[in-house]
Design a protein around this motif. Structure first.
Motif, PDB file in Angstrom:
ATOM      1  N   ASN A 147       0.930   9.125 -12.613  1.00  0.00           N
ATOM      2  CA  ASN A 147       1.662   7.857 -12.462  1.00  0.00           C
ATOM      3  C   ASN A 147       0.700   6.724 -12.132  1.00  0.00           C
ATOM      4  O   ASN A 147       0.752   5.638 -12.722  1.00  0.00           O
ATOM      5  CB  ASN A 147       2.678   7.948 -11.305  1.00  0.00           C
ATOM      6  N   ALA A 148      -0.174   6.989 -11.144  1.00  0.00           N
ATOM      7  CA  ALA A 148      -1.083   5.943 -10.665  1.00  0.00           C
ATOM      8  C   ALA A 148      -2.012   5.488 -11.791  1.00  0.00           C
ATOM      9  O   ALA A 148      -2.248   4.293 -11.971  1.00  0.00           O
ATOM     10  CB  ALA A 148      -1.892   6.471  -9.483  1.00  0.00           C
ATOM     11  N   HIS A 149      -2.531   6.429 -12.580  1.00  0.00           N
ATOM     12  CA  HIS A 149      -3.460   6.049 -13.650  1.00  0.00           C
ATOM     13  C   HIS A 149      -2.750   5.248 -14.733  1.00  0.00           C
ATOM     14  O   HIS A 149      -3.321   4.324 -15.295  1.00  0.00           O
ATOM     15  CB  HIS A 149      -4.173   7.282 -14.216  1.00  0.00           C
ATOM     16  N   PHE A 150      -1.498   5.579 -15.005  1.00  0.00           N
ATOM     17  CA  PHE A 150      -0.751   4.812 -16.013  1.00  0.00           C
ATOM     18  C   PHE A 150      -0.717   3.332 -15.603  1.00  0.00           C
ATOM     19  O   PHE A 150      -0.941   2.442 -16.415  1.00  0.00           O
ATOM     20  CB  PHE A 150       0.675   5.369 -16.150  1.00  0.00           C
ATOM     21  N   TYR A 151      -0.452   3.072 -14.347  1.00  0.00           N
ATOM     22  CA  TYR A 151      -0.369   1.675 -13.873  1.00  0.00           C
ATOM     23  C   TYR A 151      -1.754   1.030 -13.792  1.00  0.00           C
ATOM     24  O   TYR A 151      -1.931  -0.125 -14.195  1.00  0.00           O
ATOM     25  CB  TYR A 151       0.319   1.634 -12.500  1.00  0.00           C
ATOM     26  N   HIS A 188       9.758  -5.792  -8.784  1.00  0.00           N
ATOM     27  CA  HIS A 188       9.625  -6.908  -7.839  1.00  0.00           C
ATOM     28  C   HIS A 188       8.277  -7.616  -7.975  1.00  0.00           C
ATOM     29  O   HIS A 188       7.984  -8.538  -7.220  1.00  0.00           O
ATOM     30  CB  HIS A 188       9.811  -6.407  -6.403  1.00  0.00           C
ATOM     31  N   GLN A 189       7.439  -7.147  -8.908  1.00  0.00           N
ATOM     32  CA  GLN A 189       6.105  -7.712  -9.143  1.00  0.00           C
ATOM     33  C   GLN A 189       5.275  -7.827  -7.862  1.00  0.00           C
ATOM     34  O   GLN A 189       4.745  -8.889  -7.534  1.00  0.00           O
ATOM     35  CB  GLN A 189       6.222  -9.052  -9.839  1.00  0.00           C
ATOM     36  N   VAL A 190       5.161  -6.710  -7.156  1.00  0.00           N
ATOM     37  CA  VAL A 190       4.350  -6.659  -5.940  1.00  0.00           C
ATOM     38  C   VAL A 190       3.071  -5.857  -6.222  1.00  0.00           C
ATOM     39  O   VAL A 190       3.132  -4.641  -6.439  1.00  0.00           O
ATOM     40  CB  VAL A 190       5.132  -5.987  -4.783  1.00  0.00           C
ATOM     41  N   PRO A 191       1.901  -6.518  -6.249  1.00  0.00           N
ATOM     42  CA  PRO A 191       0.645  -5.804  -6.498  1.00  0.00           C
ATOM     43  C   PRO A 191       0.401  -4.742  -5.429  1.00  0.00           C
ATOM     44  O   PRO A 191       0.571  -5.021  -4.245  1.00  0.00           O
ATOM     45  CB  PRO A 191      -0.418  -6.905  -6.401  1.00  0.00           C
ATOM     46  N   SER A 192       0.012  -3.549  -5.863  1.00  0.00           N
ATOM     47  CA  SER A 192      -0.089  -2.444  -4.903  1.00  0.00           C
ATOM     48  C   SER A 192      -1.416  -1.709  -4.969  1.00  0.00           C
ATOM     49  O   SER A 192      -1.989  -1.537  -6.039  1.00  0.00           O
ATOM     50  CB  SER A 192       1.015  -1.410  -5.155  1.00  0.00           C
ATOM     51  N   LEU A 193      -1.823  -1.270  -3.796  1.00  0.00           N
ATOM     52  CA  LEU A 193      -2.963  -0.359  -3.671  1.00  0.00           C
ATOM     53  C   LEU A 193      -2.358   1.032  -3.547  1.00  0.00           C
ATOM     54  O   LEU A 193      -1.533   1.284  -2.658  1.00  0.00           O
ATOM     55  CB  LEU A 193      -3.762  -0.734  -2.418  1.00  0.00           C
ATOM     56  N   LEU A 194      -2.736   1.945  -4.452  1.00  0.00           N
ATOM     57  CA  LEU A 194      -2.075   3.253  -4.528  1.00  0.00           C
ATOM     58  C   LEU A 194      -2.917   4.360  -3.911  1.00  0.00           C
ATOM     59  O   LEU A 194      -4.122   4.450  -4.157  1.00  0.00           O
ATOM     60  CB  LEU A 194      -1.782   3.603  -5.989  1.00  0.00           C
ATOM     61  N   VAL A 195      -2.241   5.204  -3.148  1.00  0.00           N
ATOM     62  CA  VAL A 195      -2.889   6.382  -2.561  1.00  0.00           C
ATOM     63  C   VAL A 195      -2.080   7.586  -3.051  1.00  0.00           C
ATOM     64  O   VAL A 195      -1.196   8.066  -2.350  1.00  0.00           O
ATOM     65  CB  VAL A 195      -2.875   6.315  -1.015  1.00  0.00           C
ATOM     66  N   ILE A 240       0.903  -1.157   0.000  1.00  0.00           N
ATOM     67  CA  ILE A 240       0.000   0.000   0.000  1.00  0.00           C
ATOM     68  C   ILE A 240       0.939   1.201   0.000  1.00  0.00           C
ATOM     69  O   ILE A 240       1.770   1.341   0.906  1.00  0.00           O
ATOM     70  CB  ILE A 240      -0.907   0.015   1.239  1.00  0.00           C
ATOM     71  N   THR A 241       0.851   2.046  -1.032  1.00  0.00           N
ATOM     72  CA  THR A 241       1.891   3.057  -1.212  1.00  0.00           C
ATOM     73  C   THR A 241       1.342   4.384  -1.752  1.00  0.00           C
ATOM     74  O   THR A 241       0.230   4.434  -2.283  1.00  0.00           O
ATOM     75  CB  THR A 241       2.951   2.574  -2.249  1.00  0.00           C
ATOM     76  N   ARG A 242       2.169   5.434  -1.659  1.00  0.00           N
ATOM     77  CA  ARG A 242       1.976   6.631  -2.462  1.00  0.00           C
ATOM     78  C   ARG A 242       2.259   6.238  -3.902  1.00  0.00           C
ATOM     79  O   ARG A 242       2.613   5.084  -4.183  1.00  0.00           O
ATOM     80  CB  ARG A 242       2.975   7.717  -2.010  1.00  0.00           C
ATOM     81  N   ALA A 243       2.186   7.167  -4.846  1.00  0.00           N
ATOM     82  CA  ALA A 243       2.403   6.799  -6.248  1.00  0.00           C
ATOM     83  C   ALA A 243       3.579   7.558  -6.853  1.00  0.00           C
ATOM     84  O   ALA A 243       3.524   8.013  -7.991  1.00  0.00           O
ATOM     85  CB  ALA A 243       1.129   7.013  -7.054  1.00  0.00           C
TER      86      ALA A 243
END
Ligand SMILES: CC(=O)N[C@H]1[C@@H](OP(=O)(O)OP(=O)(O)OC[C@H]2O[C@@H](n3ccc(=O)[nH]c3=O)[C@H](O)[C@@H]2O)O[C@H](CO)[C@@H](O)[C@@H]1O
Length: 348
Positions: free
Chosen positions: A290-294, A269-276, A255-258
């Motif tokens: 950045n977040a929308h690109f992903y 590292h192929q770690v699925p993330s929830l973006l804030v 769970i991260t910033r973007a």
């Protein structure tokens, strides 16, 4: 003529680490390299621990703050120091990862006729990049960015240079003082930590602790307070600053910033993330972009409002396998080499 290449940029981790990665590649290819960072930036703490020759110069923020005499004075002193360094060192090229810390040296170099390459980390050009792009010889991008014809002709998508270090998962957890066997949710607030994540996540993640363990990177500034509040919660580890490659190697979910670096590392590292992402008023919309690109590529989930946290976290767990495939497609492996090549194309 000297053989030196100068790499500049920093302030925060997101600007510093890609410059450092490219500097190390340039050096491994037999070039003489030195780093020019900003006084008071993260690099002022990290460069002395490494083995690259370095210089620190003043750098003022390039925003409305520049109009304040103290900040404006720093911008001017940064340009004067940069000009002095260029005269003394006479580099063949300058690579700047832009941001306020990467600005003075690159700007002075452009005016002195030294070839300059810039690298924009985000999915849109920031202010320093826009000011430098017109005279830069090459523009390295993390992801495709819409640019006018003239800039597009000099730009190339190289990716975001990450530290390409992977550790075995259980070993990484052990090295971080965590349970080697329990799945890990990593919270990354970015190089400075995120007050919003610090406030919201400990309580909301509590029901998941047990089945999972959490490593929460909260920022050096908030470490003492966060440690005092949560140190005794078993399975919820709080750290001000972590070893990035170790933390990503240990993680199953994040769970991260973007920030651009955070996203590129999640992909590597192929770690699925929830973006804030940071609210657009704080960074001109870079993290939203950045977040929308992903998210558009199925590689991440964006949290829009904390009331949806539980649903989004469950979406992250259930969609993880397909997200890992999407992340693999976005892996920035080799980006530091591609950026170094751009520099060598223009170095005199
Ligand atoms: C508030 C702000 O302006 N943020 C910007 C800043 O973010 P910030 O500096 O937070 O950068 P990123 O998320 O891009 O990268 C953080 C980097 O620091 C490392 N790290 C971080 C924390 C830690 O404890 N240990 C560690 O090693 C990460 O592994 C990563 O390599 O630069 C990014 C790149 O231009 C931008 O996209 C962000 O919008």
């Amino acid at each position: 003529m000297s053989h030196l290449i100068l790499v500049t940029g920093g302030g925060t981790g997101g600007h510093f680490y890609p410059g450092l990665a490219a500097a190390q590649v340039l050096r491994s290819l037999g070039n003489e390299v030195a780093y020019v960072g900003a006084e008071g930036g993260l690099e002022a703490r990290l460069l002395p621990q490494g083995d690259l020759p370095y210089y620190l110069i003043p750098a003022g923020k390039l925003s409305r703050e520049m109009l304040r005499p103290a900040e404006g004075g720093k911008v001017v002193r940064g340009l004067v120091s940069a000009r002095g360094l260029l005269r003394r060192l006479r580099p063949r090229a300058v690579l700047s990862t832009v941001g306020y810390a990467g600005f003075p040296l690159a700007f002075a170099a452009e005016w002195a006729g030294v070839p300059v390459v810039i690298h924009e980390q985000n999915a849109r050009l920031g202010l320093a990049a826009r000011w430098l792009a017109a005279r830069a010889q090459r523009i390295g991008l993390t992801v495709p960015v819409a640019l006018g014809e003239q800039l597009a002709a000099r730009s190339r998508v190289v990716g975001y240079p990450v530290r390409e270090i992977r550790h075995e998962k259980a070993e990484a957890r052990r090295a971080l003082g965590l349970d080697p066997a329990r799945p890990l949710i990593l919270v990354m607030g970015g190089s400075q930590g995120s007050l919003e994540l610090n406030r919201e996540l400990p309580g909301r993640l509590e029901p998941f602790v047990g089945e999972y363990q959490v490593l929460h990177q909260c920022g050096v500034r908030w470490e003492a307070q966060m440690q005092a509040e949560h140190a005794r919660t078993a399975g919820y580890a709080v750290r001000g600053f972590v070893d990035g490659p170790l933390a990503w190697s240990a993680a199953d979910f994040a769970i991260t910033r973007a920030g651009a670096g955070t996203l590129a590392e999640a992909a590597f590292h192929q770690v699925p993330s929830l973006l804030v992402p940071l609210p657009p008023e704080l960074d001109g919309g870079a993290q939203q972009a950045n977040a929308h690109f992903y998210a558009q590529r199925g590689a991440s989930v964006i949290l829009e409002g904390w009331e949806r946290f539980q649903t989004k976290l469950e979406q992250l767990f259930t969609q993880a396998p397909t997200m890992r495939n999407a992340l693999a497609q976005l892996s920035p492996a080799g980006a530091a080499h591609r950026l170094a090549e751009l520099v060598l194309e223009v170095a005199r």
